[in-house]
Structure formats: C-alpha cells, structure tokens
Design a protein around this motif. Structure first.
Motif, PDB file in Angstrom:
ATOM      1  N   ARG A 115       0.824  -1.192   0.000  1.00 18.87           N
ATOM      2  CA  ARG A 115       0.000   0.000   0.000  1.00 18.87           C
ATOM      3  C   ARG A 115       0.870   1.258   0.000  1.00 18.87           C
ATOM      4  NH1 ARG A 115      -1.876  -4.080   2.662  1.00 18.87           N
ATOM      5  NH2 ARG A 115      -4.119  -4.529   2.837  1.00 18.87           N
ATOM      6  N   ALA A 164      -4.247   0.397  -2.471  1.00 18.96           N
ATOM      7  CA  ALA A 164      -4.271  -0.818  -1.659  1.00 18.96           C
ATOM      8  C   ALA A 164      -4.671  -1.998  -2.535  1.00 18.96           C
ATOM      9  CB  ALA A 164      -5.264  -0.645  -0.503  1.00 18.96           C
ATOM     10  N   GLU A 224      -7.949  -1.091   5.420  1.00 20.98           N
ATOM     11  CA  GLU A 224      -6.771  -1.246   4.574  1.00 20.98           C
ATOM     12  C   GLU A 224      -5.526  -0.628   5.192  1.00 20.98           C
ATOM     13  OE1 GLU A 224      -6.438  -3.082   2.080  1.00 20.98           O
ATOM     14  OE2 GLU A 224      -8.510  -3.515   1.474  1.00 20.98           O
TER      15      GLU A 224
END
Length: 397
Positions: free
Chosen positions: A213, A232, A254
C-alpha cells in the motif's frame, strides 16, 4: 475536402482537461474546432492533481496564469517519503527555488476542476457543445462522420478522440483488447482544512510507503482542503468508475496499524471514492487516417508519476503544432503528431506501472534497500526527461 481558406473542420470528442487543452492550443495556432462533451456541464470528477513544470510552461503560453495562480498552490517540498508505521522521513526534496532554476517553472497542486476551469478560459465558448454524447465514428478518405446519442450526426475533416479511458473513438479505430486486472484499487477523499491535521496543510506532497500500500496527501484549493489518495490491494473489486464509493470502515481496514496521522486523515475525509486501477498496454498506433487520440484515450497510465493531465496538455500542444504546420495535409500532420508523442507517453506508462511494485514492497531487505536508495536520490534531477520536456520546442519527426 475542407475549405483551406477557413481551415479544416476539427471535431474534438471530450471536454475534459485534454479536450479543452486541444481546443486552446488549436485556437492559439489560428485553427478552429468544435468540442463535443457528453455531460450537460463542464465538470471534473476526482480530486487533486500535481501540475509539474512541463505542464506549467504550456499553460503560461496559453496566457491563463492569472487564473491558474488564483487556484493553484505552489509546492515548497515534493516527494516527501515517509515510513508507514511511524512517519520516519525516508527522503524529502526541496522544490522551491530549485525547480525554477532547473526547469524555469514551479510545481503546483490544485483541484482537477480548477485546472479544467483554467484551461477553459483559453477556449472560445461557442466551440463547446454540451450534452453531445458521441456513440460512434465512421471513417472516410477525406474525413469522418460522427454519430451522437440523440440521433444527430456531424461531419468533420479531422477527429480528435479525447474521450478518456473508455474512449468510443479508440474502440472504433483500434483492435478491442480488454484491460488487465492490476490487483490495485485507489481510495480518494478531500479533507476540509478546518478538520485536517496541521501536518497535512504544509505545502508538500507526502507519500507514506508500506507493505502492499501507499498513501498520498497534499493541500489543494489554496490550502483550504487536503487531497488524499491511497492505493491498496483490490481483492475482487474491479469497478473503474470515479463515481463509485467505499465506506470509511473499508478505507480504515486497509490502513489499520499505520501512523495515526494517516488514520486521522481517513476519518476526517468522510465517505471516500474508490476505483480499480486497470492495466492497459501502450498502443502501437493511435492514428488512423484523419482520426487520432489524445490523453487517456491514447495512453492511460497509473497515477504514480502524476503525469496524466500533463501528458494530455503536452499532446494538445504538439498536435496543434503539427496541424498548423501541415494544414493542407491532415493525415501527414496526425502521423507526425503520433510519432512525436508515442514513445514518450509509452515510457511514462511503463515507469508509472513499475512504481507500484517499488512503493509496495513488504518490510524486509528489499524495502530497506529501497529506502536507502530514496535517501540518496534526487527525483527532481533524475526525472529531468519528464519535467524538462518542452512540447513547443521539441523537434518534430
């Protein structure tokens, strides 16, 4: 054939940043065009963007800098890389003063809608046809016939497809190939300045890097808001629409465990947008006869080098140069435009694609090597091939 005393009939499909830029540069070159936009009003979805020197120098030549500077925010610092867990600074680069010395212009951030409005001021209002959704194009030896959703048709000597990643014009002139699933999705939100942490209001583009990410933020709208975009794993999410949304809880999940400054921005931003990044290989050709493509219709790219809008503006400037120089031979002009642009934009597509792998390394030896490289790098100088490019002076093939 066109009446060359009046110039060719040029149709631009799409009234986004690229389509309006094409109209603006054609107007500067003494040509005329009609811009067909499917929406009932000229608007830009999305949020913020970075306007680098290669785009700024072209906007200056359109004589729109007063409008631009009234809405843009100059970056003093750029590419401030931070570690995901605790915000440790991995690398930061000063832009103010250095950028101007290297490339003659500053780097700015602004809302996409503000850039659209800025470029629009350089386009004659009577050129723009709103509520005109193009559904197809029929090529002919001396032009093309455009079809619209309301049943109307229009003839043109030259057609420019600036209708984005889902381009109708591209579909009509190239072999249809489905995009590949990238496995990455983007979240976006805008945080009002009065609820944003002071840290995020600095004139800097900050990128937090973490396993799988990364998270980006910078101020926009003259410092009255903060643009947030984060990337992500997409899971089974494949919706490419910028109008789709997620929940705050999905966004938080996330980035759970990241530095609190990241999660605070997520909370302050409210309901986020979400879209999947779909991968498209560079086209080998985007011109056919008197029909050509521009911007995302020709070369959609991942946003990791923040060059999508800039490349559309560059396309527009080079295309106008080519058409003005060969107004009596439109086919040759469009071939020249493609040849001048296709290798540069393909290279940007490729480096933008590879950046996701670098940004998303899991913690470990490769990540540590990347961070060491960032600490010793100078992106402003190293990316001179991007920012030093001048579409008005590049030698045409």
């Amino acid at each position: 054939m066109p009446d060359l005393a009046r110039g060719p009939r040029i149709a631009i499909i799409g009234g986004g940043i690229g389509g309006l830029a094409a109209g603006a540069f054609l107007h500067r070159a003494g040509l005329t065009a009609t811009i067909y936009e499917q929406a009932p009003a000229l608007t830009e979805v999305g949020a913020g963007l970075v306007v680098a020197p290669n785009a700024v120098r072209l906007l200056r030549r359109l004589d729109v800098m007063e409008q631009f500077l009234g809405r843009a925010l100059q970056l003093d610092w750029g590419w401030e890389f931070r570690r995901w867990a605790d915000g440790t600074v991995l690398s930061v680069e000063q832009l103010s003063g250095v950028c101007e010395e290297l490339y003659g212009e500053s780097t700015y951030v602004m809302h996409r809608a503000d850039l659209l409005d800025t470029v629009k001021t350089a386009v004659p209002g009577e050129w723009i046809r709103l509520g005109s959704r193009c559904t197809g194009v029929d090529a002919a030896p001396d032009g093309a016939l455009l079809h619209f959703a309301d049943g109307s048709r229009a003839e043109a000597d030259i057609v420019i497809g600036a209708d984005g990643v889902h381009s109708v014009i591209r579909s009509a002139m190239t072999e249809p190939t489905p995009p590949e699933y990238s496995g990455i999705c983007a979240f976006r939100t805008i945080v009002p300045a009065d609820v944003a942490p002071e840290f995020a209001l600095r004139p800097a583009q900050t990128l937090w890097l973490g396993p799988g990410r990364h998270f980006v933020h910078y101020p926009i709208a003259g410092g009255s808001a903060v643009n947030v975009v984060a990337f992500a794993p997409a899971g089974d999410y494949t919706d490419e629409s910028w109008s789709a949304t997620a929940t705050i809880e999905e966004f938080h999940s996330e980035f759970a465990g990241w530095d609190p400054r990241v999660t605070d921005l997520i909370t302050a931003g409210g309901v986020p947008g979400r879209w999947a990044l779909l991968d498209r290989a560079p086209l080998r050709q985007w011109t056919q006869g008197r029909i050509t493509l521009l911007g995302d219709a020709a070369h959609p790219m991942f946003p990791f080098f923040a060059q999508g809008a800039a490349q559309s503006i560059e396309d527009a400037a080079v295309l106008a140069r080519c058409l003005a120089a060969s107004v009596d031979d439109p086919e040759q002009a469009l071939k020249q435009y493609e040849a001048a642009r296709i290798h540069r934009t393909a290279r940007l597509q490729q480096v933008s694609h590879s950046r996701s792998d670098i940004n998303h390394l899991p913690d470990g030896p490769q990540q540590q090597a990347r961070d060491a490289t960032l600490a010793g790098s100078d992106p402003l100088v190293g990316n001179g091939w991007i920012y030093g490019y001048d579409a008005d002076s590049v030698v045409l093939p």
